[in-house]
Design a protein around this motif. Structure first.
Motif, PDB file in Angstrom:
ATOM      1  N   ASN A 133     -12.345  15.352  44.950  1.00 36.15           N
ATOM      2  CA  ASN A 133     -11.757  15.451  43.559  1.00 36.15           C
ATOM      3  C   ASN A 133     -11.255  17.041  43.676  1.00 36.15           C
ATOM      4  O   ASN A 133     -12.026  17.948  43.756  1.00 36.15           O
ATOM      5  N   GLU A 163      -9.340  18.429  41.445  1.00 35.56           N
ATOM      6  CA  GLU A 163      -9.046  18.897  39.898  1.00 35.56           C
ATOM      7  C   GLU A 163      -9.394  20.220  39.665  1.00 35.56           C
ATOM      8  O   GLU A 163     -10.772  20.386  40.042  1.00 35.56           O
ATOM      9  N   LEU A 164      -8.726  21.087  39.257  1.00 34.60           N
ATOM     10  CA  LEU A 164      -9.334  22.378  38.808  1.00 34.60           C
ATOM     11  C   LEU A 164     -10.543  22.474  37.952  1.00 34.60           C
ATOM     12  O   LEU A 164     -11.651  23.213  37.924  1.00 34.60           O
ATOM     13  N   ASP A 165     -10.345  21.363  36.834  1.00 33.52           N
ATOM     14  CA  ASP A 165     -11.393  21.188  35.673  1.00 33.52           C
ATOM     15  C   ASP A 165     -12.604  20.999  36.475  1.00 33.52           C
ATOM     16  O   ASP A 165     -13.710  21.570  36.170  1.00 33.52           O
ATOM     17  N   HIS A 166     -12.706  20.162  37.431  1.00 36.61           N
ATOM     18  CA  HIS A 166     -13.720  19.633  38.189  1.00 36.61           C
ATOM     19  C   HIS A 166     -14.463  20.824  38.727  1.00 36.61           C
ATOM     20  O   HIS A 166     -15.849  20.964  38.684  1.00 36.61           O
ATOM     21  N   VAL A 168     -14.138  24.172  38.227  1.00 36.51           N
ATOM     22  CA  VAL A 168     -14.617  24.879  37.225  1.00 36.51           C
ATOM     23  C   VAL A 168     -16.040  24.721  36.567  1.00 36.51           C
ATOM     24  O   VAL A 168     -16.902  25.297  36.524  1.00 36.51           O
ATOM     25  N   ASN A 169     -16.033  23.351  35.987  1.00 36.83           N
ATOM     26  CA  ASN A 169     -16.980  22.662  35.458  1.00 36.83           C
ATOM     27  C   ASN A 169     -18.431  22.907  36.546  1.00 36.83           C
ATOM     28  O   ASN A 169     -19.516  23.142  35.994  1.00 36.83           O
ATOM     29  N   VAL A 187     -12.708  29.759  42.335  1.00 38.67           N
ATOM     30  CA  VAL A 187     -13.332  29.848  40.861  1.00 38.67           C
ATOM     31  C   VAL A 187     -14.370  30.819  40.778  1.00 38.67           C
ATOM     32  O   VAL A 187     -15.468  30.818  41.741  1.00 38.67           O
TER      33      VAL A 187
END
Length: 360
Positions: A221, A223-226, A228-229, A251
């Motif tokens: 994955n 994705e940036l959101d992944h 970051v979270n 990050v």
């Protein structure tokens, strides 16, 4: 204060924590960095870390390494101070303390078992041969990096545990890199709830830590959101440590705050670039704590400690990315980490000494 800021705005804020050069300062006030790492097989990593910290602006850079690694690292440059205080089980001096049969047994036992059990012989070597010198030196350091080129030797890793415990007692900022992150995946409690700890995992190291702490992390994955979270979750589960997740973009997460650095760097991937980044982080982070301690009269900004540390990491990432871009432009596919070091000073000047910020 950091939320929704552009790269340009974050770099402008970062100027608050960049320690100025003032005639009244004495040697050491801009940073005494200690790098603990380096064994017979791995000498480059601690060199790049300490050298990077010095080039970015630390006054004094020390490398504390395994005895057999010291002569090699000393030959790289006279600018660093080298201390041969650590021992691997393969060091000939160890024969004075452990006989061949017991040594063979230790070398054939799994690392996890050795780290989670009492080993009187190893503890005696650490207590009598290593720690007396180390405690004196650690007291002199402002910030300590631990783990580069450490290897997976049982005695070295047992020593690493003791050193982390001692640094916590001294309440010093500590940056865990490379083999220290491997150790942390086995014993996460080592730095739990220690807010002055900074982790610098690459993709594989992050995944290992995530699994150890029960954090869902999909290596595929992108994705940036992944990213970051999962970085925020890792910081939270370890009690508010700073996490710098390296990759195509860094990050930087601490508690519930995060920054993302996607400044263009180099397309080249060579060994040592991560070490260069960690060394730069040490210098900027030390300046961040000096800013908080009012070592100089800063008229700008009212940053919290967490904000200062996040900005310090962001500034370091940007400096190294810019230096890498410059090195790649000149050397292309032949670029090596030593070439990145050629441009660290120039990158720092363009970012923090120029009248106007460069366009990234």
């Amino acid at each position: 204060m950091l939320k929704n800021k552009t790269h340009r705005e974050l770099l402008h804020l970062s100027k608050c924590i960049v320690q100025p050069l003032i005639p009244q300062f004495h040697k050491g006030q801009a940073g005494k960095v200690g790098v603990i790492g380096g064994c017979e097989d791995y000498t480059g990593a601690p060199f790049f870390l300490a050298h990077s910290a010095a080039l970015v602006g630390a006054d004094l850079s020390h490398v504390i390494c395994e005895k057999l690694a010291a002569p090699v690292i000393k030959l790289y440059t006279p600018d660093l101070m080298i201390h041969p205080y650590l021992y691997e089980l393969s060091n000939p001096d160890i024969e004075k303390y452990i006989d061949d049969s017991e040594l063979h047994k230790l070398q054939s036992t799994s690392i996890e078992e050795l780290l989670n059990s009492r080993q009187p012989k190893l503890d005696e070597i650490i207590d009598k041969r290593v720690m007396p010198k180390m405690v004196t030196l650690l007291n002199r350091m402002d910030v300590i990096i631990i783990g580069p080129g450490f290897g997976r030797d049982a005695l070295m890793l047992k020593t690493l545990i003791r050193l982390i415990e001692e640094i916590r007692v001294l309440n010093k900022p500590i940056i865990l890199d490379a083999d220290a992150l491997f150790l942390l995946s086995i014993k996460p409690s080592l730095i739990k709830n220690y807010s002055k700890a900074i982790l610098t995992p690459n993709v594989v190291e992050f995944d290992r830590l995530a699994k150890a702490l029960g954090i869902k992390n999909d290596l595929k994955n992108q994705e940036l959101d992944h990213a970051v979270n999962s970085s925020l979750e890792l910081s939270t589960k370890l009690g508010g440590v700073t996490v710098i997740r390296k990759g195509g973009q860094e990050v930087i997460a601490k508690n519930d705050q995060f920054l993302v650095n996607d400044v263009s760097g180099s397309l080249r991937r060579v060994g040592g670039q991560g070490d260069t980044l960690t060394g730069a982080i040490a210098t900027y982070v030390n300046w961040a704590y000096n800013y908080q301690n009012k070592v100089w009269d800063s008229q700008e900004g009212k940053l919290t400690t967490d904000e200062s540390v996040l900005l310090a990491c962001f500034a370091a990432c940007t400096t190294v990315r810019l230096a890498s871009a410059k090195a790649y432009k000149q050397y292309s596919r032949s670029m090596q980490t030593s070439n990145v070091h050629e441009f660290l000073g120039q990158a720092y000047d363009e970012l923090f000494e120029a009248e106007t910020l460069i366009k990234l």
